[in-house]
Design an enzyme around this catalytic site. Structure first.
Site, PDB file in Angstrom:
ATOM      1  N   ASP A 104      -4.102 -45.169   6.365  1.00  0.00           N
ATOM      2  CA  ASP A 104      -3.556 -45.236   5.020  1.00  0.00           C
ATOM      3  C   ASP A 104      -3.881 -46.594   4.408  1.00  0.00           C
ATOM      4  OD1 ASP A 104      -1.659 -44.089   2.945  1.00  0.00           O
ATOM      5  OD2 ASP A 104      -1.119 -42.880   4.682  1.00  0.00           O
TER       6      ASP A 104
ATOM      7  N   ASP B 145      -3.479 -44.610  -1.031  1.00  0.00           N
ATOM      8  CA  ASP B 145      -2.169 -44.368  -1.627  1.00  0.00           C
ATOM      9  C   ASP B 145      -2.173 -44.724  -3.114  1.00  0.00           C
ATOM     10  OD1 ASP B 145       0.746 -43.840  -1.149  1.00  0.00           O
ATOM     11  OD2 ASP B 145       0.943 -45.932  -1.774  1.00  0.00           O
TER      12      ASP B 145
ATOM     13  N   GLU C 208      -4.908 -40.414  -3.497  1.00  0.00           N
ATOM     14  CA  GLU C 208      -3.695 -39.697  -3.907  1.00  0.00           C
ATOM     15  C   GLU C 208      -3.613 -39.716  -5.435  1.00  0.00           C
ATOM     16  OE1 GLU C 208       1.100 -39.802  -2.989  1.00  0.00           O
ATOM     17  OE2 GLU C 208      -0.004 -41.685  -3.177  1.00  0.00           O
TER      18      GLU C 208
ATOM     19  N   HIS D   8       3.580 -35.855   4.136  1.00  0.00           N
ATOM     20  CA  HIS D   8       4.807 -36.612   4.405  1.00  0.00           C
ATOM     21  C   HIS D   8       5.720 -36.725   3.193  1.00  0.00           C
ATOM     22  CE1 HIS D   8       1.895 -39.292   2.641  1.00  0.00           C
ATOM     23  NE2 HIS D   8       2.864 -40.101   2.289  1.00  0.00           N
ATOM     24  N   ASP D   9       5.242 -36.388   2.003  1.00  0.00           N
ATOM     25  CA  ASP D   9       6.037 -36.493   0.775  1.00  0.00           C
ATOM     26  C   ASP D   9       6.552 -35.143   0.281  1.00  0.00           C
ATOM     27  OD1 ASP D   9       5.895 -39.250   0.463  1.00  0.00           O
ATOM     28  OD2 ASP D   9       4.046 -39.172  -0.700  1.00  0.00           O
TER      29      ASP D   9
END
Length: 573
Positions: free
Chosen positions: A103, A210, A268, A343-344
């Site tokens: 990440d 991210d 993202e 994960h979100d």
């Protein structure tokens, strides 16, 4: 070197397995997942059929936001392990022909990062301008106010007053996550060296980037439009998402770093619903990134202004969003990704399938059929391959760990003075769209703590781990896990048409999703029942030579689809 062309790059045909390290596998019994647990599980990941691992943040961090608040890009949060452990992991992955991506979190750092400590030490510090500082405003009564009305994505004002230097700093997320100033070239170079080259030179194979759309902010920092009259703080993404300068920053990132390595990058996009903007990031000719995660599909049901204001949705709405992002790279040199979980997000079987015991397995398999026939690089999130579900509805807010959910609940409680009906609505929103659904420990077995750890897990294990776990499913040839393995093998066999084929629906109904994928002379027909009812279904006469490639029930019947049934046919026209 990165080969920028619209041809068949290696990352287009692969299957990625995302790991949320804190919840994946604990190798030392401290209740926290770690690098050792990932290394121990690589053969499982390989056997599943995935060949790229994406690790969510493992860097040194106070863990205010589960590692998305990084205090040192060049070190590892000790409960995860050490830099040496990561080097061992990279070697162990490559030995198995598994690539590994990390990440990249560079919109903000932790307030404990040395850069920010220096920045806040004085107004004339050389790193002061590495972050975004502004003077206070004052209202008509002389009270100090933040520079504008921007709302943090984690509730409240996006500005935090810093007493020692008498200015506010911007934080689009938690107050412990100050935003970096991407207009500062020295800061950008430090990011390239510390957060990127440091790890690329150790052999990592790329990054999930991210919040890639929000590095650039409107330098005048105007007030946001008032969309929520109940709050002084307003959603301000129109002033910081996909700004022209943002594309300049990503171009420079590619030119100075990414293009120097044979890697993959996935950005993202967040709530970027304009496909032309998405294409500016992922078009090969633009030379920025390889692909992105579009969230228009998976954000369905999330409140438009406040995500926790859940709004029920129909299959028709879901289908329209899905088709839009299936087709946006047709006829151009862009690329995309296929995913339903990360994960979100809540668990897909609880959102788009059914987690009722009688339909859980068949609907999880049906969603897997949709995903493996979806255009783009395929991403699977840990536990998705065994059909892990949302947190039980009985759990109270005290069981949740996510800063976003806790801040939201606390803000509602404060604003309504603990009004019972308001808190009930708030909890309902958390149960629908909270991020913790994806963060409960991986369910490895029916042993204590689901086999995740011999110690007390950092977060409570989902109550259904005795029924849903890896060990049980490995031994069952009809399990969700076994079905996923078979589908991934099928995707590799039909990779041209599944990952690269054009997409078109055959129906506009609200219950069944039926579509055709085409690649040159190849045709695949996919029929998916998204309900707990039977539905009429029949093959067209011209498809009489259709060959059933996959089905998620034992005895499919002519003329109808059983509840949550899915079928994949190869067809001749």
């Amino acid at each position: 070197m990165h080969s920028w062309n619209s041809g068949r790059n290696w990352w287009k045909d692969e299957v990625v397995y995302q790991i949320w390290p804190a919840s994946f596998k604990d190798s030392n019994g401290d209740g926290w997942g770690d690098i050792g647990g990932v290394i121990d599980s690589l053969d499982y990941i390989k056997d599943l059929g995935t060949n790229i691992v994406w690790l969510s943040p493992i860097f040194d961090s106070p863990q205010e936001d589960m590692g998305y608040d990084i205090s040192n890009y060049e070190d590892i949060y000790r409960p995860f392990g050490t830099v040496s452990d990561v080097e061992t992991l990279i070697e162990a992955c490559h030995k198995r022909d598994i690539r590994i991506i990390l990440d990249l979190v560079v919109n903000h750092t932790s307030d404990q990062h040395q850069w920010f400590k220096e920045s806040r030490s004085s107004r004339d510090n050389p790193k002061r301008d590495w972050y975004i500082w502004r003077q206070a405003r004052y209202n008509e009564n002389g009270n100090r106010m933040p520079p504008n009305n921007w709302r943090s994505n984690f509730s409240g004002s996006a500005w935090q007053w810093d007493e020692p230097t008498q200015e506010y700093y911007l934080h689009l997320f938690a107050k412990s996550q100050p935003d970096l100033n991407w207009e500062n070239p020295a800061m950008r170079q430090a990011v390239y060296d510390s957060a990127m080259k440091f790890w690329l030179d150790k052999g990592v194979d790329g990054f999930r980037i991210d919040t890639i759309t929000i590095y650039s902010k409107d330098p005048s920092f105007p007030d946001a439009p008032v969309l929520d009259n109940s709050s002084p703080w307003q959603l301000a993404s129109c002033h910081y998402r996909n700004k022209p300068r943002n594309f300049d920053h990503i171009s420079e990132m590619n030119e100075k770093v990414l293009s120097k390595y044979d890697i993959m990058t996935v950005g993202e996009y967040g709530p970027t619903y304009d496909t032309s903007l998405a294409l500016k990031y992922c078009s090969a000719s633009e030379k920025r990134i390889d692909m992105g995660f579009q969230f228009e599909t998976v954000y369905i049901g999330f409140g438009k202004i406040d995500k926790f204001q859940y709004e029920p949705f129909t299959l028709g709405e879901f289908k329209r969003r899905h088709a839009k992002w299936q087709t946006f790279i047709e006829g151009n040199d862009g690329w995309t990704s296929a995913f339903l979980e990360n994960h979100d997000l809540p668990r897909s079987v609880s959102r788009f399938g059914s987690d009722k015991p009688e339909f859980w397995a068949v609907s999880a398999k049906m969603l897997a059929m949709m995903l493996v026939t979806t255009t783009g690089t395929l991403f699977i999130y840990q536990g998705q391959e065994i059909g892990m579900t949302n947190i039980p509805k009985e759990w109270t807010i005290e069981e949740y760990q996510d800063v976003e959910a806790k801040n939201y609940y606390a803000a509602v409680k404060d604003a309504t003075r603990g009004h019972e009906s308001a808190l009930k609505r708030a909890m309902d929103g958390v149960r629908h769209v909270g991020r913790d659904h994806a963060r409960t420990p991986m369910q490895w077995s029916d042993a204590a703590n689901a086999g995740f750890s011999t110690g007390k897990p950092w977060m409570r294990v989902n109550d259904n781990y005795r029924d849903i776990n890896v060990r049980n499913q490995l031994a069952d040839k009809k399990s969700v896990l076994s079905f996923w393995k078979a589908l991934i093998r099928l995707r590799r066999q039909y990779i041209d048409i599944f990952a690269h084929g054009s997409f078109s629906y055959l129906d506009e109904g609200e219950s069944v999703m039926t579509y055709v994928k085409k690649f040159n002379s190849q045709r695949v027909l996919v029929a998916l029942n998204f309900t707990s009812d039977e539905h009429i279904f029949s093959l067209r006469k011209e498809w009489s030579s259709a060959n059933l490639l996959a089905c998620n029930i034992d005895h499919p019947e002519d003329q109808k689809l059983s509840p949550w049934e899915g079928r994949i046919y190869s067809i001749q026209i």
